[in-house]
Design a protein around this motif. Structure first.
Motif, PDB file in Angstrom:
ATOM      1  N   SER A  35      -5.150   1.000  -0.470  1.00  0.00           N
ATOM      2  CA  SER A  35      -6.220   1.980  -0.314  1.00  0.00           C
ATOM      3  C   SER A  35      -6.185   3.133  -1.299  1.00  0.00           C
ATOM      4  CB  SER A  35      -6.408   2.444   1.216  1.00  0.00           C
ATOM      5  OG  SER A  35      -7.442   2.931   1.493  1.00  0.00           O
ATOM      6  N   GLN A  36      -6.172   4.101  -0.974  1.00  0.00           N
ATOM      7  CA  GLN A  36      -5.934   5.323  -1.782  1.00  0.00           C
ATOM      8  C   GLN A  36      -4.835   4.940  -2.668  1.00  0.00           C
ATOM      9  OE1 GLN A  36      -5.952   9.917  -1.804  1.00  0.00           O
ATOM     10  NE2 GLN A  36      -4.150   9.257  -0.864  1.00  0.00           N
ATOM     11  N   GLY A  37      -3.708   4.491  -2.352  1.00  0.00           N
ATOM     12  CA  GLY A  37      -2.594   4.186  -2.817  1.00  0.00           C
ATOM     13  C   GLY A  37      -2.869   3.078  -4.042  1.00  0.00           C
ATOM     14  N   GLY A  38      -3.868   2.123  -3.616  1.00  0.00           N
ATOM     15  CA  GLY A  38      -4.126   1.205  -4.421  1.00  0.00           C
ATOM     16  C   GLY A  38      -5.036   1.742  -5.687  1.00  0.00           C
ATOM     17  N   GLY A  39      -5.874   2.697  -5.426  1.00  0.00           N
ATOM     18  CA  GLY A  39      -6.639   3.406  -6.247  1.00  0.00           C
ATOM     19  C   GLY A  39      -5.763   4.120  -7.346  1.00  0.00           C
ATOM     20  N   LEU A  40      -4.666   4.748  -6.815  1.00  0.00           N
ATOM     21  CA  LEU A  40      -3.836   5.685  -7.528  1.00  0.00           C
ATOM     22  C   LEU A  40      -2.862   4.731  -8.296  1.00  0.00           C
ATOM     23  CD1 LEU A  40      -2.874   8.565  -4.745  1.00  0.00           C
ATOM     24  CD2 LEU A  40      -4.705   8.350  -6.929  1.00  0.00           C
ATOM     25  N   THR A  41      -2.471   3.558  -7.753  1.00  0.00           N
ATOM     26  CA  THR A  41      -1.626   2.758  -8.659  1.00  0.00           C
ATOM     27  C   THR A  41      -2.481   2.340  -9.828  1.00  0.00           C
ATOM     28  OG1 THR A  41      -0.592   1.864  -6.593  1.00  0.00           O
ATOM     29  CG2 THR A  41      -0.536   0.281  -8.663  1.00  0.00           C
ATOM     30  N   ASN A  96       0.845  10.441   3.861  1.00  0.00           N
ATOM     31  CA  ASN A  96       1.908  11.058   3.315  1.00  0.00           C
ATOM     32  C   ASN A  96       2.975  10.131   2.823  1.00  0.00           C
ATOM     33  OD1 ASN A  96       3.662  10.293   5.087  1.00  0.00           O
ATOM     34  ND2 ASN A  96       3.152  12.163   6.385  1.00  0.00           N
ATOM     35  N   ALA A  97       4.161  10.241   1.917  1.00  0.00           N
ATOM     36  CA  ALA A  97       4.897   9.199   1.423  1.00  0.00           C
ATOM     37  C   ALA A  97       5.417   8.351   2.650  1.00  0.00           C
ATOM     38  CB  ALA A  97       5.946   9.893   0.727  1.00  0.00           C
ATOM     39  N   VAL A 116       7.141   3.100  -8.252  1.00  0.00           N
ATOM     40  CA  VAL A 116       6.500   4.141  -7.752  1.00  0.00           C
ATOM     41  C   VAL A 116       5.421   3.837  -7.006  1.00  0.00           C
ATOM     42  CG1 VAL A 116       6.790   5.929  -9.666  1.00  0.00           C
ATOM     43  CG2 VAL A 116       4.845   4.427  -9.745  1.00  0.00           C
ATOM     44  N   GLN A 117       5.535   4.364  -5.555  1.00  0.00           N
ATOM     45  CA  GLN A 117       4.474   4.165  -4.343  1.00  0.00           C
ATOM     46  C   GLN A 117       3.595   5.271  -4.012  1.00  0.00           C
ATOM     47  OE1 GLN A 117       7.415   3.161  -1.493  1.00  0.00           O
ATOM     48  NE2 GLN A 117       7.867   1.198  -2.441  1.00  0.00           N
ATOM     49  N   PHE A 118       2.451   4.659  -3.622  1.00  0.00           N
ATOM     50  CA  PHE A 118       1.348   5.719  -3.393  1.00  0.00           C
ATOM     51  C   PHE A 118       0.545   5.367  -1.942  1.00  0.00           C
ATOM     52  CE2 PHE A 118       1.515   5.279  -8.176  1.00  0.00           C
ATOM     53  CZ  PHE A 118       2.035   6.694  -8.380  1.00  0.00           C
TER      54      PHE A 118
END
Length: 319
Positions: free
Chosen positions: A183-189, A95-96, A87-89
């Motif tokens: 970034s945000q995707g790292g935090g969401l991971t 956006n995706a 799963v990727q963020f």
């Protein structure tokens, strides 16, 4: 090496500055219960974009508070079943992304799920009273309301719900699911793996949404964190509520969720990062109790970290 934060030896010992609310665990247990009670109503719509070796779908599900969440789903055609998934963020307000930048993992036999964060630059809904997007301001969204109405609470839950949906797919091995993002995707991971602890491997890069008070004290409430300063200027110009505000932000501070992670972690860090300061990243990293390692880039900031994508791929291939 220019020093924008603490020396590396101190970073590995740093425990964070932002307060942890006294009822933090109860808060997130209650949130997870709300997520699990939601009827996801998963829908797969074949995309116009297709490739010979995989099927591409727009995936929709209903998250907490009735928001319809969108993700891109790529399912390899000839992979063994069940097979691994990732799963990727994405980064803040984004956006995706394109289908093409996900095909590498699909070609390796992974199912790939890439989520649009609600209210940002994709197709996921923000049910805050209007149709359409708010784009940013999401850290402070709900900060003057009940903590259960913080927008990032809902976004964190969306990540875990999507991971659970991925694990429920008959073609996916639920014991071999990873997560990644920058970034945000790292935090969401990190949030995803904390709230869905079946995530086995996670590869966050310079995670956002960590140790807000440290960001403030470093005078780095700008760029991605600019809304912190804007909020104080408009709603608490004399900082009379400072302790209350940072404590409330603690509910959506990933450093306090990190101890829930059970999967193995590979994190990428640029020591010259002035967007997500290294100490804020290590505040989360140091609280992770599972197996973990950090790849350090001394001269790099909030930018592409050369070679880390390859390291992350080798790491996730062990799924």
């Amino acid at each position: 090496m220019p020093l924008v934060d603490m020396p590396l030896s101190e970073l590995y010992r740093y425990e964070g500055r932002n307060p942890r609310p006294a009822d933090f665990d109860e808060y997130w247990d209650r949130a997870i219960a709300e997520m699990r009670a939601a009827d996801a109503n998963v829908e797969l719509v074949p995309s116009e974009f297709q490739v010979p070796f995989a099927e591409c779908f727009d995936l929709y599900f209903t998250g907490v508070r009735g928001a319809r969440i969108h993700a891109k789903y790529i399912r390899p055609k000839n992979a063994a079943e069940p097979h691994p998934a990732v799963v990727q963020f994405h980064g803040y307000t984004g956006n995706a992304g394109d289908w093409t930048d996900k095909l590498n993992y699909a070609a390796l036999g992974f199912s790939v799920f890439a989520m649009d964060c609600r209210g940002q630059g994709g197709y996921s809904e923000d049910t805050g009273g209007v149709k359409g997007t708010t784009m940013n301001g999401h850290i402070v969204r709900g900060l003057n309301d009940h903590p259960d109405n913080l927008l990032f609470r809902h976004i964190f839950l969306d990540t875990a719900q999507l991971a659970g949906i991925a694990m429920s797919m008959p073609e996916v091995d639920p014991e071999r699911v990873g997560a990644m993002g920058g970034s945000q995707g790292g935090g969401l991971t990190i949030a995803c793996a904390a709230l869905e602890p079946r995530i086995k491997r996670l590869a966050p890069v310079y995670p956002f949404l960590s140790d807000y008070k440290r960001v403030w004290e470093m005078d780095l409430a700008k760029d991605a964190y600019a809304e912190l300063k804007t909020f104080f200027r408009h709603f608490d110009p004399q900082h009379k509520r400072e302790d209350e505000i940072f404590t409330r932000l603690g509910y959506i501070d990933i450093q306090h969720l990190a101890e829930r992670i059970q999967g193995e972690v590979l994190m990428g860090v640029g020591l010259a990062d002035t967007v997500c300061p290294p100490s804020t990243q290590f505040a989360a990293f140091n609280k992770i109790r599972s197996n973990k390692s950090a790849e350090i880039y001394p001269d790099f900031g909030h930018e592409h970290l050369p070679g880390f994508g390859e390291k992350a791929m080798q790491f996730l291939l062990k799924l």
